[in-house]
Design a protein around this motif. Structure first.
Motif, PDB file in Angstrom:
ATOM      1  N   MET B 167       0.499  -1.232   0.012  1.00 30.51           N
ATOM      2  CA  MET B 167      -0.379  -0.524  -0.128  1.00 30.51           C
ATOM      3  C   MET B 167       0.997   1.397  -0.028  1.00 30.51           C
ATOM      4  N   GLU B 168       2.207   1.381   0.637  1.00 31.73           N
ATOM      5  CA  GLU B 168       2.938   2.295   0.632  1.00 31.73           C
ATOM      6  C   GLU B 168       3.720   2.777  -1.223  1.00 31.73           C
ATOM      7  N   ASP B 169       4.104   1.415  -1.368  1.00 32.46           N
ATOM      8  CA  ASP B 169       4.715   0.881  -2.137  1.00 32.46           C
ATOM      9  C   ASP B 169       3.880   1.872  -3.442  1.00 32.46           C
ATOM     10  N   SER B 170       2.478   1.392  -3.891  1.00 36.96           N
ATOM     11  CA  SER B 170       1.984   1.468  -4.859  1.00 36.96           C
ATOM     12  C   SER B 170       1.678   2.380  -5.422  1.00 36.96           C
ATOM     13  N   ARG B 171       1.682   3.562  -3.877  1.00 39.20           N
ATOM     14  CA  ARG B 171       1.592   5.028  -4.493  1.00 39.20           C
ATOM     15  C   ARG B 171       0.354   5.662  -4.825  1.00 39.20           C
ATOM     16  N   GLU B 172      -0.756   4.722  -4.471  1.00 36.54           N
ATOM     17  CA  GLU B 172      -2.064   5.159  -5.119  1.00 36.54           C
ATOM     18  C   GLU B 172      -3.091   3.737  -4.356  1.00 36.54           C
ATOM     19  N   ASN B 173      -4.084   4.752  -3.929  1.00 35.69           N
ATOM     20  CA  ASN B 173      -4.970   4.400  -2.986  1.00 35.69           C
ATOM     21  C   ASN B 173      -5.952   3.254  -3.576  1.00 35.69           C
ATOM     22  N   LEU B 174      -5.162   1.936  -2.943  1.00 38.15           N
ATOM     23  CA  LEU B 174      -5.635   0.268  -3.776  1.00 38.15           C
ATOM     24  C   LEU B 174      -7.114   0.137  -3.613  1.00 38.15           C
ATOM     25  N   ASP B 175      -7.805   0.074  -4.109  1.00 40.79           N
ATOM     26  CA  ASP B 175      -9.609  -0.230  -4.509  1.00 40.79           C
ATOM     27  C   ASP B 175      -9.347  -1.950  -3.654  1.00 40.79           C
ATOM     28  N   LEU B 176      -9.036  -2.617  -3.888  1.00 41.07           N
ATOM     29  CA  LEU B 176      -8.734  -3.624  -2.843  1.00 41.07           C
ATOM     30  C   LEU B 176      -7.908  -4.003  -3.476  1.00 41.07           C
ATOM     31  N   ILE B 177      -7.407  -5.206  -2.494  1.00 42.22           N
ATOM     32  CA  ILE B 177      -5.933  -6.818  -1.733  1.00 42.22           C
ATOM     33  C   ILE B 177      -6.456  -7.862  -2.362  1.00 42.22           C
ATOM     34  N   PHE B 178      -6.199  -8.957  -3.082  1.00 40.41           N
ATOM     35  CA  PHE B 178      -5.625 -10.083  -3.381  1.00 40.41           C
ATOM     36  C   PHE B 178      -4.713 -11.028  -2.719  1.00 40.41           C
ATOM     37  N   ALA B 179      -4.928 -11.766  -2.170  1.00 42.30           N
ATOM     38  CA  ALA B 179      -4.474 -12.772  -1.014  1.00 42.30           C
ATOM     39  C   ALA B 179      -4.479 -14.435  -1.248  1.00 42.30           C
ATOM     40  N   PRO B 180      -4.024 -15.032  -1.370  1.00 42.43           N
ATOM     41  CA  PRO B 180      -4.594 -16.402  -0.814  1.00 42.43           C
ATOM     42  C   PRO B 180      -4.849 -17.043   0.637  1.00 42.43           C
ATOM     43  N   VAL B 181      -5.051 -17.919   0.775  1.00 39.55           N
ATOM     44  CA  VAL B 181      -6.167 -17.914   2.009  1.00 39.55           C
ATOM     45  C   VAL B 181      -5.252 -19.781   1.750  1.00 39.55           C
ATOM     46  N   GLY B 182      -4.654 -20.001   2.802  1.00 39.45           N
ATOM     47  CA  GLY B 182      -4.575 -21.504   3.242  1.00 39.45           C
ATOM     48  C   GLY B 182      -4.982 -21.549   4.640  1.00 39.45           C
ATOM     49  N   GLY B 183      -4.095 -21.502   5.774  1.00 36.83           N
ATOM     50  CA  GLY B 183      -4.453 -21.053   6.920  1.00 36.83           C
ATOM     51  C   GLY B 183      -4.852 -20.107   7.751  1.00 36.83           C
ATOM     52  N   GLY B 302      -4.414  -4.504  -5.695  1.00 33.91           N
ATOM     53  CA  GLY B 302      -3.063  -4.853  -5.408  1.00 33.91           C
ATOM     54  C   GLY B 302      -3.093  -6.900  -5.478  1.00 33.91           C
ATOM     55  N   ILE B 303      -2.257  -7.075  -5.702  1.00 34.65           N
ATOM     56  CA  ILE B 303      -2.022  -8.794  -5.462  1.00 34.65           C
ATOM     57  C   ILE B 303      -0.529  -9.143  -4.806  1.00 34.65           C
ATOM     58  N   ILE B 304      -0.714 -10.201  -3.833  1.00 30.58           N
ATOM     59  CA  ILE B 304       0.376 -10.627  -3.709  1.00 30.58           C
ATOM     60  C   ILE B 304       1.251 -12.101  -4.412  1.00 30.58           C
ATOM     61  N   LEU B 305       2.354 -11.895  -4.835  1.00 30.43           N
ATOM     62  CA  LEU B 305       2.765 -12.792  -5.152  1.00 30.43           C
ATOM     63  C   LEU B 305       3.706 -13.838  -4.182  1.00 30.43           C
ATOM     64  N   THR B 306       3.198 -14.731  -3.388  1.00 31.97           N
ATOM     65  CA  THR B 306       3.877 -14.867  -2.082  1.00 31.97           C
ATOM     66  C   THR B 306       4.844 -16.130  -1.754  1.00 31.97           C
ATOM     67  N   GLY B 307       5.068 -16.434  -3.027  1.00 30.56           N
ATOM     68  CA  GLY B 307       5.835 -17.519  -2.852  1.00 30.56           C
ATOM     69  C   GLY B 307       6.571 -17.834  -4.779  1.00 30.56           C
ATOM     70  N   GLY B 308       8.190 -19.289  -4.232  1.00 32.54           N
ATOM     71  CA  GLY B 308       8.276 -18.893  -5.940  1.00 32.54           C
ATOM     72  C   GLY B 308       9.160 -20.531  -5.492  1.00 32.54           C
ATOM     73  N   ASN B 309       9.028 -20.938  -4.911  1.00 28.40           N
ATOM     74  CA  ASN B 309       9.412 -22.597  -4.135  1.00 28.40           C
ATOM     75  C   ASN B 309       8.986 -23.495  -4.980  1.00 28.40           C
ATOM     76  N   VAL B 310       9.828 -23.389  -6.335  1.00 27.23           N
ATOM     77  CA  VAL B 310       8.902 -24.478  -6.811  1.00 27.23           C
ATOM     78  C   VAL B 310       9.934 -25.638  -7.297  1.00 27.23           C
ATOM     79  N   ASP B 311      10.264 -26.745  -7.729  1.00 30.38           N
ATOM     80  CA  ASP B 311      11.089 -27.455  -8.195  1.00 30.38           C
ATOM     81  C   ASP B 311      10.790 -27.521  -9.988  1.00 30.38           C
ATOM     82  N   LEU B 312      11.543 -27.324 -10.458  1.00 33.44           N
ATOM     83  CA  LEU B 312      11.887 -26.242 -11.747  1.00 33.44           C
ATOM     84  C   LEU B 312      11.875 -27.578 -12.663  1.00 33.44           C
ATOM     85  N   GLY B 313      12.210 -28.996 -11.962  1.00 32.21           N
ATOM     86  CA  GLY B 313      12.219 -30.675 -12.665  1.00 32.21           C
ATOM     87  C   GLY B 313      11.036 -30.961 -12.709  1.00 32.21           C
ATOM     88  N   LYS B 314       9.645 -29.867 -12.028  1.00 27.00           N
ATOM     89  CA  LYS B 314       8.447 -30.611 -12.325  1.00 27.00           C
ATOM     90  C   LYS B 314       7.952 -29.535 -12.309  1.00 27.00           C
TER      91      LYS B 314
END
Lengths: 317, 317
Positions: B167-183, B302-314
Motif C-alpha cells: 500500500m505504501e509503495d504502489s503510491r495509489e489508494n488501492l481499491d482492493l487487495i487479493f491474497a491467497p488463503v491456506g491457514g 494489489g495482488i500478493i505473489l506469495t512465493g516462488g519455491n518450486v521444483d524446476l524439474g516438476k
C-alpha cells in the motif's frame, strides 16, 4: 541519426526521453551469493523490463529521436530476437509502422511477440545477406528508417541508461559492472555510463566460448569473427560493429569467456534461488563473474540481467 | 506470545523489527495485463523475499519477539513447506536453534533448504497427529518455543507487513487487495493492514477449489474442513485457525475459488510475461482476480505473489 559517440548529456537526455515508457527495473541482491563470492552483488533486473529485455531502452531512444516526418514512413530492422520486439514495441508507442524482417525459421513465440506489438513481419532466408537485402527492399519501397540493433549511437545511449539506473539505485559506489557482449550495444553503453557517471567503476564483459568474437577483437585490436558459433546464449551470436568496438576497446577493462555449462549453472541459480526468469544470454555476466570471483573479493559488483525471453517448453534443466 | 489481535502499533512495530532482515520486495506492473483486465494491477513480489516466500516476515517477527531467555532453548515447528525454511532462517538470524519436524516424504529440495538455513530436522510420518506429537516431544525435551505457521498473532502481524509495504509503495489508494488463503496467516494480516492503514481498501482471497475450506467457513460462520483435498497449490492445504478465522470473518470482503487449470494459467502468465518464478499457491490470487475481473473494472488492485519455491524439474507446463 547521430554520428558522434554519446556523451554525458546525450545519455541523460536519452534517459529523460524514454523514462515514461520503460520500467524502472528493480535492483535485487542475494545474501547467499554474496557469502559464496565474498563480494556484494547488485543485480539490475532488465529481464523485468518492457518486452522482457533491455533492448526496449535502445529501441525507444532511437525511435523517439526521429522526426515526425521520418516516423511517417515507419522504421525497419532485421532480428529474430529481442531487438525485433523492441522496435515493434517502440514504434507502436509513437504510432509509427514497424517493418520487421525475420528469418523464416524464427520460433513461433518470437513471431507472436512481434505481432502482439503490432509489427509487420517480412520473412526471409536466415542468412545475413538475405536479411540485409530484404531490409534494403523495404527501405526503398517505404522510406522506413533502418534501426540497427547495436551499431547505432542512439541505441547505445538508450542501453547506457540501464547501467546509469543501476549505479544510482545500488546506492553504493560500484567497483565494477558485468554486462554480456554480443554486438556490443549494451556493453558500450554500460562502459560509457560508467565513464561519465562513476569513473572509478570498471566495466567487464562475459561472452560465450561458442561465440567468442569480442574477446578476440579486444585482444587483437580489430573486429574479428568468432572461430565457431555454438552456444545456448542465442542473443550473443553477432560480432562487434565499428561504432561499438572503439568504445569497448577504450572503456572496457576485460572480457571473460564462459562455457554453456557455466551459463546454465548461473541461469539455474537465478531461477531457483532468485526466482527470476532469465534467458541464457542474460545469465552470461553472472557466469563470467563467478568464474573469476577470486579476483573480485570484497568488491561491490553490479551485474546486468539482460533478458528473460525463453521458451518454457525448452528449458536446459 | 501475544494473545490479542495485532493493532496498528503492533504491525508498525513488527515492520520496524523485521525490516533489517527482510528484502523490501519490489512492486511490479504489467501494462499488458492492465489492458486485458481493464484495471490497474500492482504485484507485491514476495516470491523475491528471503527464503523465496512472505513466510520469512511472520517467522522473523515471532522469533524476534521472544526473550533472550526463551531463545536459549530454541524454537520448533512442523512444516514441509515455506514455514519450515522461515523458522530455520529466522532462528539463525538470532543465533537460536531451530528444531524442524518434517514429514519423512518431504521433497529433497525442501529438506536441503531447511538444512542450508541451519535447521535441525526430525522426520516423522506425514499425519497431523504424528507431526504434533513429535513437536510436543521436542518441546518437552528441549524447552523450545513452538511457532505455529499461522495461528499466532506475532506471525499474523509479520505477514501484515507485506500488504503494508504494498500500500505504501504502489503510491495509489488501492481499491482492493487479493491474497491467497491456506491457514489464513497472510490473509488475516493483509486484512488487518488494510483496516488500519487504508480502511477504504477491500481485501479478497483466492482459494483452490481442491482445498476449499476457507470459503465454506466464511459462509457458514464456523471453521470447516475442505470437502476434499486435491490441488497443485500445495501451500494452501490447511484450514483456518481460531485466531485467523475471526479476523478474516470481520475484515475480508469475499473469497473466490479457482481450479487448478486457472492456477496454472496464471502461473504461466507470471513466468512468461512477467519473468517471475512463482509457485502454484502464489498464482492463486491472480487466478481469482482474473476469474472475477469484470466486477473490478477501473479499479486499482494489489495482488500478493506469495512465493516462488518450486521444483524446476516438476513444472506443470
Amino acid at each position: 541519426m547521430s554520428d558522434t559517440v554519446p556523451n554525458r548529456e546525450t545519455i541523460e537526455a536519452a534517459h529523460r526521453l524514454i523514462a515514461p515508457y520503460i520500467h524502472h527495473t528493480p535492483v535485487l541482491t542475494s545474501s547467499f551469493l554474496n557469502e559464496l563470492c565474498k563480494a556484494e552483488i547488485f543485480f539490475k533486473c532488465e529481464n523485468l523490463q518492457k518486452i522482457g529485455a533491455f533492448k526496449a531502452r535502445g529501441g525507444l531512444n532511437a525511435i523517439l529521436s526521429l522526426s515526425r516526418e521520418q516516423l511517417k514512413n515507419g522504421v525497419t530492422t532485421h532480428s529474430s530476437g529481442n531487438h525485433a520486439q523492441a522496435i515493434a514495441f517502440s514504434a507502436a508507442k509513437v504510432g509509427a509502422k514497424a517493418y520487421i524482417v525475420m528469418p523464416d525459421n524464427s520460433p513461433l513465440v518470437k513471431i507472436k511477440a512481434v505481432e502482439d506489438n503490432g509489427g509487420e513481419i517480412t520473412f526471409c532466408k536466415n542468412t545475413p545477406e538475405e536479411r540485409e537485402r530484404t531490409v534494403q527492399e523495404i527501405t526503398k519501397k517505404t522510406g522506413a528508417t533502418f534501426i540497427h540493433p547495436f551499431n547505432n549511437y542512439e541505441v547505445i545511449a538508450g542501453q547506457a541508461t540501464a547501467a546509469k539506473e543501476l549505479m544510482e539505485d545500488s546506492r553504493e559506489n560500484l567497483d565494477l559492472i558485468f554486462a554480456p557482449v554480443g554486438g556490443g550495444g549494451l556493453l558500450s553503453g554500460t562502459a560509457l555510463a560508467a565513464h561519465y557517471f562513476s569513473p572509478e567503476t570498471k566495466v567487464y564483459a562475459g561472452e560465450p566460448e561458442g561465440a567468442a568474437d569480442a574477446v578476440l577483437s579486444f585482444r587483437s585490436d580489430k573486429i574479428e569473427r568468432a572461430p565457431y558459433i555454438k552456444t545456448i546464449a542465442d542473443g550473443l551470436l553477432t560480432y562487434l560493429g565499428d561504432k561499438t568496438f572503439p568504445i569497448i576497446k577504450q572503456h572496457v577493462t576485460d572480457i571473460f569467456t564462459v562455457s554453456d555449462e557455466e551459463i546454465i549453472q548461473s541461469m539455474r541459480f537465478l531461477w531457483e534461488r532468485m526466482k527470476l526468469v532469465v534467458e541464457p544470454s542474460g545469465a552470461v555476466p553472472l557466469a563470467a563473474f563467478i568464474k573469476n570471483k577470486d579476483q573480485f573479493e570484497g568488491k561491490k559488483v553490479g551485474i546486468i540481467l539482460t533478458g528473460g525471453n525463453v521458451d518454457l517448453g525448452k528449458l536446459p534443466f
